[in-house]
Design a protein around this motif. Structure first.
Motif, PDB file in Angstrom:
ATOM      1  N   LYS A 816       0.810  -1.215   0.000  1.00 47.93           N
ATOM      2  CA  LYS A 816       0.000   0.000   0.000  1.00 47.93           C
ATOM      3  C   LYS A 816       0.848   1.273   0.000  1.00 47.93           C
ATOM      4  O   LYS A 816       0.332   2.362  -0.264  1.00 47.93           O
ATOM      5  N   PHE A 817       2.147   1.135   0.284  1.00 50.73           N
ATOM      6  CA  PHE A 817       2.973   2.313   0.514  1.00 50.73           C
ATOM      7  C   PHE A 817       3.948   2.606  -0.614  1.00 50.73           C
ATOM      8  O   PHE A 817       4.337   3.750  -0.811  1.00 50.73           O
ATOM      9  N   SER A 818       4.389   1.590  -1.324  1.00 49.52           N
ATOM     10  CA  SER A 818       5.327   1.810  -2.425  1.00 49.52           C
ATOM     11  C   SER A 818       5.294   0.603  -3.357  1.00 49.52           C
ATOM     12  O   SER A 818       4.756  -0.450  -3.017  1.00 49.52           O
ATOM     13  N   GLY A 819       5.878   0.786  -4.529  1.00 48.11           N
ATOM     14  CA  GLY A 819       5.945  -0.301  -5.487  1.00 48.11           C
ATOM     15  C   GLY A 819       7.100  -0.096  -6.436  1.00 48.11           C
ATOM     16  O   GLY A 819       7.746   0.963  -6.449  1.00 48.11           O
ATOM     17  N   ALA A 820       7.380  -1.116  -7.222  1.00 43.86           N
ATOM     18  CA  ALA A 820       8.499  -1.037  -8.164  1.00 43.86           C
ATOM     19  C   ALA A 820       8.230  -1.948  -9.343  1.00 43.86           C
ATOM     20  O   ALA A 820       7.462  -2.909  -9.256  1.00 43.86           O
ATOM     21  N   LEU A 885      -9.414  -9.503   3.146  1.00 43.02           N
ATOM     22  CA  LEU A 885      -9.457  -8.781   4.409  1.00 43.02           C
ATOM     23  C   LEU A 885      -8.540  -7.562   4.386  1.00 43.02           C
ATOM     24  O   LEU A 885      -8.908  -6.483   4.860  1.00 43.02           O
ATOM     25  N   GLU A 886      -7.362  -7.715   3.819  1.00 41.94           N
ATOM     26  CA  GLU A 886      -6.401  -6.609   3.787  1.00 41.94           C
ATOM     27  C   GLU A 886      -6.921  -5.433   2.981  1.00 41.94           C
ATOM     28  O   GLU A 886      -6.724  -4.270   3.361  1.00 41.94           O
ATOM     29  N   HIS A 887      -7.589  -5.727   1.858  1.00 47.45           N
ATOM     30  CA  HIS A 887      -8.043  -4.651   0.973  1.00 47.45           C
ATOM     31  C   HIS A 887      -9.539  -4.375   1.089  1.00 47.45           C
ATOM     32  O   HIS A 887     -10.095  -3.636   0.278  1.00 47.45           O
ATOM     33  N   ASP A 888     -10.173  -4.991   2.101  1.00 51.53           N
ATOM     34  CA  ASP A 888     -11.592  -4.770   2.371  1.00 51.53           C
ATOM     35  C   ASP A 888     -12.434  -4.986   1.112  1.00 51.53           C
ATOM     36  O   ASP A 888     -13.203  -4.110   0.682  1.00 51.53           O
ATOM     37  N   LEU A 889     -12.272  -6.164   0.528  1.00 51.00           N
ATOM     38  CA  LEU A 889     -12.928  -6.480  -0.727  1.00 51.00           C
ATOM     39  C   LEU A 889     -14.211  -7.269  -0.501  1.00 51.00           C
ATOM     40  O   LEU A 889     -14.345  -7.989   0.491  1.00 51.00           O
ATOM     41  N   SER A 890     -15.110  -7.161  -1.431  1.00 51.59           N
ATOM     42  CA  SER A 890     -16.241  -8.077  -1.481  1.00 51.59           C
ATOM     43  C   SER A 890     -15.839  -9.241  -2.378  1.00 51.59           C
ATOM     44  O   SER A 890     -14.909  -9.128  -3.184  1.00 51.59           O
TER      45      SER A 890
END
Length: 949
Positions: A816-820, A885-890
């Motif tokens: 959620k904070f960075s990517g590459a 759960l982490e991304h609060d998905l349906s």
């Protein structure tokens, strides 16, 4: 310690198999040329994998196992040939041929095997060991015929497609694999050197499966073809098919594709050459390592010998985990960073191995450590075998077996191995009996017979220039290999066997419609203390798997004390206020439970696997671990010191160096630039009080996540988790800013690793943060044909076309904070510059020209047909639920992703490529011998900057 099979217990394997009993019965006598041998059904009260066994007239053995719990099938073809069947001077042939079997056959084009299986939504691989080679695929159930067509084609129609060019490329690929896994790996030559000293010259186990480079260089393509003709006939193979199959239809398909393949030469069980050691053999080598190592190896028996089981239990008592004697005498008192015992077994021989890495602070050389190991053996003799030793071992065996049945692949592999080596797929019953019947007297007997007063190979590996640290001066020299003279095999020497068919094998079978895949039904709950629960029921095995995630990971600590979260995880695996670490370990082992605690970037994760019948007892121990840690100073110092040594030792590994340098350059001065395990410098800054303070601050239930896969229902799971309601509080919220590092781009950062046989390459830049249905996911789809699959452009170029590497890829990764975005490979040192050119050309070409229509179709098929494999095992279900759960998905996010894959346009993919694959925005990291590489890299026109870690 090896994976064990286990004690009698009732597993409901029969329920998935009963619906097609009539079909199986009808099939027994329905086909000429296919002989029914036996049917073993489920048996209440016994551990059995139900199957039907057949033999074709050409000698092919067929094992069928029905399991309709998921709409997938697993196909395994095991050939009873490994490196032990090779001739002296022709080592590595069995493994070499594993590679060649993926290079196309008469009716399957070059590199198409991987493409076809991947596009079908499946996975595949092959493995080789000393005694067998197997090839396997897991695919959606509607793809079965396609897999059988592929496997039959390479069994019966391979040799005409084996060209000199393919031979040379795969020879280089195998050399790269050896370099990556042996020559360029710390301690990588240990087992090769020990085997050379252990076994007489010419013994089939005196060389490793990978083979010697000089042997690979010596042979020609016809030598390899002759090896295939000798060992790859159907009469030396077992075809095992498991999953959602119809027996009658499957039999008809097997007959169609395999029955006409001619038998090969007769194959007999290999002889077991006898040998003995008349004295201890001391050998040593210098290596690019930080810590010296001593390894003691005793010859014992062979697999399934009556003494194998008690020797396995002996190895557990001596060296498995915190309850073992070697742990007490070497690790707990910080004489060693690591120590363990194993008893690996193979068809012709087994060895009993003890090893240790001394702790530098202890001031002990390898002779001292060897003396402690020998004293530990004498201690065992005085101590004897305790009741708990057998209880623990047998409980672990039960759990190991049950968890091994959670996938169709696990069951098929068990059936295939038992048939190959015993002729009885149902050998599991005998395995259960021989371990269950081990007594204390048996364990003492094998100790006295194989270890007490016996001789071993004692191997010392020491840092370069420090031979004085060896356990003893070398007293044994491995005899030079005497290679018998033989003329190269010519095409005229080959006795080619050809099948004659009444159908056109060049036509690839078409798959029917995909069977419906059910997304796991799930339930949610939030406890009064803020713990969020997401769970699903799974009734295939009587087990419960849990993942507890607590917001107390790497990102919550300060940069100067990176490693605090990892040390907290280690301390939670130590003593509690109620019992010692050894007693806790013993209690879990007696339940057959496993609990591992680790620190990631955002969370501290607790992975729990338990037999459901022991769930309450297991969770009580977990709760004690998490809420009542003792935080003993002695245990902290041991874990801290071991972590420091591990950090120093890791800097001898090229992959670690590349990852560390790349991470630093992506992030520079923030916590994300640091490894979650810490560095030697940051770990030295950490005190026990820091870990305790971090625990008090962050180890709270609010916003923690509990993911559960169990055969229990909602009420029972909540009841089992009830003790965790007593946890209270909320940890400090995460405030994290990861600004762009502003690293200079378009340059090469060079990390020196002297005399490296391979170079580790990373090419990339900061990129997208993770999302589930947004641009990050679409960028993943864009990258799939570039570097996201085996038959991607990058891998086909660097591995399959050039032979530069064992594997190359590119990928987007992030949180959620960075990517590459990263492209990576380990390549032969002498082609480092050329490999970078090829990487750059592929990325540039894809960015400029975009995806082809064929690649777009391949990507869509490959990703959208994977659903059958996504939710099969508890582990896969845990990952799926954790994402939700982490991304609060349906749950409908699966449908949204499928729609994206089906509808993403060529234009959108090409636009994403142009946006994210800008080479001028990227930098390159190379780890290798700087003296040799720097001029070559500068000759490419890059500025080369020396980078220190």
């Amino acid at each position: 310690m090896k994976k064990w099979l286990l004690l009698p217990l009732v597993i409901s394997l029969w329920s998935c198999e009963s619906t097609q009993t009539q079909s199986a019965s009808t099939a027994k006598n329905a086909l000429t040329g296919v002989s029914f041998v036996e049917q073993v059904p489920s048996q209440p009260g016994k551990t059995v994998i139900p199957y039907q066994k057949y033999v074709l007239d050409n000698g092919l053995t067929l094992i069928l196992h029905q399991d309709s719990s998921d709409p997938l099938v697993h196909v395994d073809v095991t050939y009873h040939v490994g490196s032990a069947r090779e001739e002296l001077g022709k080592s590595g042939f069995a493994h070499f041929f594993e590679h060649m079997m993926f290079q196309g056959s008469e009716h399957v084009a070059d590199d198409e095997h991987f493409k076809i299986i991947t596009e079908s939504g499946g996975t595949l691989n092959g493995t080789t060991n000393s005694d067998r080679t197997n090839y396997f695929q897991t695919v959606p159930a509607n793809q079965l015929e396609k897999v059988l067509w592929l496997e039959a084609d390479r069994m019966g129609f391979l040799l005409d497609a084996v060209t000199q060019e393919k031979f040379e490329i795969q020879r280089e690929t195998v050399k790269n694999e050896r370099g990556q896994s042996y020559d360029n790996q710390p301690y990588g030559l240990l087992r090769e050197r020990v085997a050379e000293a252990m076994y007489p010259p010419g013994h089939p186990y005196s060389w490793q499966t990978i083979g010697y480079i000089e042997d690979l260089n010596r042979v020609n393509v016809n030598d390899l073809k002759a090896f295939f003709l000798r060992w790859y006939g159907p009469n030396n193979a077992t075809l095992t098919i498991g999953g959602d199959i119809d027996v009658a239809e499957t039999l008809a398909l097997v007959k169609k594709y395999f029955a006409s393949i001619p038998s090969g030469p007769a194959v007999h069980a290999p002889e077991k050459p006898s040998f003995s050691l008349v004295a201890d053999r001391y050998i040593s080598m210098e290596d690019n390592v930080h810590l010296p190592l001593v390894y003691m190896s005793y010859p014992t028996v062979s697999i399934r010998h009556q003494d194998e089981a008690p020797l396995d239990i002996l190895s557990s008592i001596l060296g498995a985990g915190k309850t073992s004697i070697l742990y007490k005498n070497l690790v707990k008192n910080q004489l060693a960073v690591q120590a363990s015992v194993s008893h690996p077994c193979a068809e012709l021989a087994c060895t009993f191995n003890l090893f240790a890495l001394p702790h530098p602070a202890a001031g002990k050389n390898l002779a001292d450590i060897e003396a402690v190991i020998r004293a530990s053996l004498r201690e065992f003799e005085q101590r004897g075998v305790e009741d708990d030793d057998l209880i623990k071992a047998k409980a672990q065996m039960e759990a190991s077996f049950v968890f091994g049945l959670q996938s169709v692949a696990g069951k098929v592999s068990q059936l295939a191995a038992n048939e190959t080596f015993t002729g009885n797929p149902n050998y599991i019953a005998k395995d259960i009996t021989r371990y269950a019947e081990v007594t204390k007297a048996d364990v003492m007997r094998v100790y006295k017979k194989y270890l007490k007063g016996k001789h071993a190979v004692i191997m010392s590996i020491v840092p370069k220039g420090q031979l004085a640290l060896a356990a003893a001066p070398d007293n044994f020299t491995v005899p030079a290999r005497v290679i018998p003279e033989s003329k190269p095999t010519s095409a005229a020497d080959l006795n080619i066997r050809k099948a004659v068919d009444s159908f056109d094998r060049s036509v690839m079978p078409k798959a029917g419609p995909n069977k419906a895949v059910t997304v796991p039904s799930m339930w949610r709950e939030t406890l009064s203390n803020g713990m969020k629960i997401l769970a699903t029921e799974s009734h295939e095995t009587p087990t419960t798997s849990m993942l507890l995630k607590i917001p107390a990971g790497h990102y919550y600590q300060t940069q100067d004390k990176a490693g605090t979260a990892a040390l907290l995880a280690a301390m939670l695996n130590e003593s509690t206020q109620k019992r010692s670490g050894e007693d806790m370990s013993k209690a879990l082992q007696k339940l057959g439970a496993s609990v591992s605690i680790s620190a990631g970037n955002q969370y501290l994760s607790v992975n729990i696997n338990a037999l459901t019948k022991h769930l309450d007892a297991t969770l009580a121990l977990v709760y004690e671990k998490l809420t009542a840690p003792a935080f003993l100073a002695t245990e902290f110092e041991r874990n801290k010191n071991n972590a420091i040594q591990a950090a120093i030792n890791a800097k001898k590994d090229a992959s670690y160096l590349a990852a560390s340098a790349y991470r630093q350059l992506l992030h520079r001065d923030n916590i994300a630039a640091m490894p979650s395990s810490g560095t030697a410098a940051t770990l030295a800054n950490i005190e026990l009080a820091d870990v305790q303070a971090f625990y008090q601050q962050q180890f709270k239930p609010k916003n923690s996540q509990v993911i559960v896969v169990s055969d229990l229902g909602r009420a029972q799971v909540l009841a089992a988790l009830a003790p965790f309601k007593a946890m209270t509080g909320a940890g400090k919220a995460l405030t994290l800013n990861l600004p762009d590092a502003k690293t200079q781009t378009g340059v090469i950062y060079l990390v020196n690793k002297e005399q490296a046989a391979q170079s580790a390459i990373r090419i990339g830049k900061r990129s997208l943060t993770q999302d589930i249905t947004g641009e990050y996911y679409r960028a993943y789809l864009m990258n799939f044909p570039l570097g996201g699959a085996f038959n991607s452009r990058i891998n086909l170029n660097l591995r399959e076309d050039k032979g530069y590497t064992y594997g190359a890829r590119s990928y987007f990764h992030g949180d959620k904070f960075s990517g590459a975005f990263t492209a990576s490979a380990q390549v032969r040192a002498d082609v480092t510059a050329q490999a970078i050119v090829e990487f750059v050309n592929e990325i540039k070409r894809y960015a400029e020209q975009g995806i082809s229509d064929q690649e777009l179709r391949f990507m869509r098929n490959a990703i959208n047909q994977k659903d059958a494999l996504k939710y099969e095992t508890p582990r896969r279900k845990l990952g799926f639920l954790a994402q939700i759960l982490e991304h609060d998905l349906s749950a409908d996010f699966v449908k949204k992703r499928s729609d994206i894959v089906a509808n993403i346009s060529k234009a959108e993919i090409n636009a994403l490529a142009k946006k994210h694959l800008v080479l001028n925005d990227m930098f390159i990291v190379v780890v290798g011998d700087a003296k040799t590489l720097k001029p070559q890299l500068q000759a490419l026109g890059y500025e080369v900057i020396d980078h220190e870690l």
